[in-house]
Scaffold this active site. Sequence first.
Site, mmCIF file in Angstrom:
data_model
loop_
_atom_site.group_PDB
_atom_site.id
_atom_site.type_symbol
_atom_site.label_atom_id
_atom_site.label_comp_id
_atom_site.label_asym_id
_atom_site.label_seq_id
_atom_site.Cartn_x
_atom_site.Cartn_y
_atom_site.Cartn_z
ATOM 1 N N CYS A 145 0.646 -17.039 4.479
ATOM 2 C CA CYS A 145 0.661 -17.766 5.749
ATOM 3 C C CYS A 145 0.305 -16.865 6.922
ATOM 4 O O CYS A 145 0.155 -17.331 8.043
ATOM 5 C CB CYS A 145 2.036 -18.391 5.978
ATOM 6 S SG CYS A 145 3.309 -17.153 6.327
ATOM 7 N N CYS A 194 6.724 -13.943 2.996
ATOM 8 C CA CYS A 194 7.617 -13.976 4.154
ATOM 9 C C CYS A 194 8.923 -14.645 3.706
ATOM 10 O O CYS A 194 8.961 -15.300 2.667
ATOM 11 C CB CYS A 194 6.989 -14.728 5.322
ATOM 12 S SG CYS A 194 6.921 -16.512 5.111
ATOM 13 N N GLN A 247 13.101 3.231 -4.616
ATOM 14 C CA GLN A 247 14.226 2.285 -4.725
ATOM 15 C C GLN A 247 15.092 2.572 -5.946
ATOM 16 O O GLN A 247 16.243 2.154 -6.001
ATOM 17 C CB GLN A 247 13.711 0.831 -4.763
ATOM 18 C CG GLN A 247 12.948 0.415 -6.016
ATOM 19 C CD GLN A 247 11.453 0.676 -5.923
ATOM 20 O OE1 GLN A 247 10.994 1.431 -5.085
ATOM 21 N NE2 GLN A 247 10.678 0.037 -6.795
ATOM 22 N N GLU A 275 8.342 4.828 -5.855
ATOM 23 C CA GLU A 275 9.369 3.984 -6.496
ATOM 24 C C GLU A 275 10.769 4.467 -6.116
ATOM 25 O O GLU A 275 11.693 4.481 -6.940
ATOM 26 C CB GLU A 275 9.226 3.993 -8.030
ATOM 27 C CG GLU A 275 7.841 3.658 -8.553
ATOM 28 C CD GLU A 275 7.510 2.172 -8.514
ATOM 29 O OE1 GLU A 275 8.299 1.394 -7.924
ATOM 30 O OE2 GLU A 275 6.463 1.797 -9.047
ATOM 31 N N GLY A 321 0.801 -1.228 0.000
ATOM 32 C CA GLY A 321 0.000 0.000 0.000
ATOM 33 C C GLY A 321 0.828 1.271 0.000
ATOM 34 O O GLY A 321 0.353 2.326 0.420
HETATM 35 ZN ZN LIG Z 1 4.753 -17.125 4.493
#
Ligand SMILES: [Zn+2]
Length: 192
Positions: free
Chosen positions: A147, A182, A90, A88, A14
């Site tokens: 997850c 992750c 980066q 942006e 976001g």
């Molecule tokens: Zn994960």
Amino acid sequence: MAKLYFYYASMNAGKSSTLLQTAFNYGERGMKVSLWTAALDDRPGFGAISSRIGLASDAHRYEADTDIEARVLEEHKETELACVLVDEAQFLTKEQVWGLARLADEAGIPVLCYGLRTDFQGELFPGSAALLGIADALVEMKAVCDCGRKATMNLRVDANGKAVSEGAQTEIGGNDRYVAMCRRHFSEALEG
Ligand SMILES: [Zn+2]
């Protein structure tokens, strides 16, 4: 004292929505902001900042050799700027990041940069490295892995959804080619 901020995250946290919301809030109070984004490709509408939830705004476009500091100072002379917002981030060069720091330090203009922390190999982008190094305030924005854990990594996938481990740091036009994950699931996807 004006500060240089770096709001960093993985994809889909976001960042652009927050940037545009901030611009809107200043606009609502009649304050002028300077919006910037990376000039990376020539797709229609390129240069506009858009977010996944539908907000969009036109913006100045920067390339590696754009003197953002000078351009902002010119703008500031005409109408006082409340802040500078960079999407942006980066893709900024180290020199551009130092220029943005001077806008905060010498011209007293707050600068808010939004960008990815790392690329699809878990390496810092040049702009992110410079901002992590010298920004006054580092603010992590959070995306979520399937997850439920915080997504800190950006997995690059090919047209078939298969994980990619090699290639250029930036591939044009491929926001749909990344999945925020992750670290554990990023590693598992690459071990495939
Ligand atoms: Zn994960």
